[in-house]
Design an enzyme around this catalytic site. Structure first.
Site, PDB file in Angstrom:
ATOM      1  N   CYS A 151       0.835  -1.262  -0.186  1.00 16.60           N
ATOM      2  CA  CYS A 151       0.123  -0.056   0.057  1.00 16.60           C
ATOM      3  C   CYS A 151       0.926   1.254  -0.147  1.00 16.60           C
ATOM      4  O   CYS A 151       0.591   2.219  -0.800  1.00 16.60           O
ATOM      5  CB  CYS A 151      -0.836   0.041   1.261  1.00 16.60           C
ATOM      6  SG  CYS A 151      -2.118  -1.278   1.249  1.00 16.60           S
ATOM      7  N   HIS A 152       1.766   1.257   0.661  1.00 14.35           N
ATOM      8  CA  HIS A 152       2.564   2.651   0.906  1.00 14.35           C
ATOM      9  C   HIS A 152       4.187   2.201   0.795  1.00 14.35           C
ATOM     10  O   HIS A 152       5.184   2.970   0.968  1.00 14.35           O
ATOM     11  CB  HIS A 152       2.388   3.197   2.063  1.00 14.35           C
ATOM     12  CG  HIS A 152       0.922   3.578   2.246  1.00 14.35           C
ATOM     13  ND1 HIS A 152      -0.052   2.808   2.904  1.00 14.35           N
ATOM     14  CD2 HIS A 152       0.189   4.609   1.465  1.00 14.35           C
ATOM     15  CE1 HIS A 152      -1.182   3.441   2.742  1.00 14.35           C
ATOM     16  NE2 HIS A 152      -1.097   4.586   2.191  1.00 14.35           N
ATOM     17  N   GLY A 153       4.625   0.979   0.653  1.00 15.38           N
ATOM     18  CA  GLY A 153       5.928   0.737   0.335  1.00 15.38           C
ATOM     19  C   GLY A 153       6.836   0.271   1.754  1.00 15.38           C
ATOM     20  O   GLY A 153       8.053   0.654   1.540  1.00 15.38           O
TER      21      GLY A 153
END
Length: 187
Positions: A151-153
Site C-alpha cells: 500500500c505504501h511501500g
C-alpha cells in the site's frame, strides 16, 4: 402531652428518614446497574482473549496467519538463514530501536533476541498489521526477505523490524507462551 424525647434520642421520624434514604440508594444502584454492565465486553470478545495454535505442522520457511482479537497474527517458522540474517543487522541500522514485544520490557532494544523467545528463536509471532496505516503486509517479500506492505511501500526484515518505507515502528509482538513444543498460546 409534650414530646419528652431529647434531641439525642432517635425517633420514628429519624428511622423513616434513614430507611427511605437507604432504599433510595439501593433503588438507584439497581436502576443504574444495566447501564454500567453494558459497558463490559461481550462474551465473544472475552472468548478471544487468548487462543491456542498448533505450530507443529509449520515447516521451516513457512508461515501461517491466525485471527486473534480481530487482527491477523503471523506465525513464522524461520529458517536458520533467516535467523542469522536478522541477528547480523547492526542495531544502529534499524529505524525503530525498540523491540515492541509485549513479552519483554518496554525499553528492550530491537535485537532479534528481543523479538523472539529464547530457545525457540525459529518461531516468530507478530501482529500482522503494518504500523503505518494498518494494512496487512505480504510475507516473504520486500528487499529484506521479511514482509512488504504494498500500500505504501514499507519493508520489514525477517524479524519484523521496519527497515524502509513510511512505517514508524516495528511490527508488534503480542503476549504469547509456548504450551509445549507444538502448541502456542497467544494472549
Amino acid at each position: 402531652m409534650a414530646n419528652t424525647a431529647s434531641p439525642a434520642d432517635p425517633t420514628r421520624r429519624d428511622f423513616l428518614y434513614l430507611t427511605t434514604g437507604a432504599m433510595g440508594v439501593v433503588g438507584t444502584a439497581a436502576a443504574l446497574w444495566p447501564f454500567i454492565d453494558q459497558m463490559n465486553p461481550d462474551a465473544s470478545t472475552r472468548a478471544l482473549a487468548s487462543i491456542e495454535v498448533d505450530i507443529g505442522a509449520i515447516e521451516p520457511g513457512q508461515s501461517i496467519t491466525v485471527q486473534w482479537r480481530g487482527k491477523p497474527v503471523f506465525i513464522r517458522n524461520r529458517t536458520p538463514e533467516e535467523i542469522e540474517a536478522a541477528k547480523s543487522v547492526p542495531l544502529a541500522e534499524l529505524r525503530d530501536p525498540l523491540a515492541r514485544n509485549d513479552n519483554a520490557a518496554a525499553d528492550a532494544d530491537a535485537s532479534d533476541a528481543n523479538r523472539a523467545t529464547d530457545g525457540m528463536e525459529n518461531i516468530l509471532v507478530m501482529v500482522g498489521v503494518c504500523t503505518h496505516l494498518g494494512c496487512i503486509p505480504l510475507g516473504q517479500q520486500g528487499e529484506y526477505g521479511g514482509w512488504f506492505c504494498p500500500c505504501h511501500g514499507s519493508h520489514y526484515d525477517t524479524a519484523g523490524r521496519i527497515r524502509k518505507g513510511p512505517a514508524p515502528e516495528n511490527m508488534h509482538v503480542p503476549v504469547y507462551t509456548f504450551v509445549n513444543d507444538t502448541r502456542l498460546r497467544i494472549g
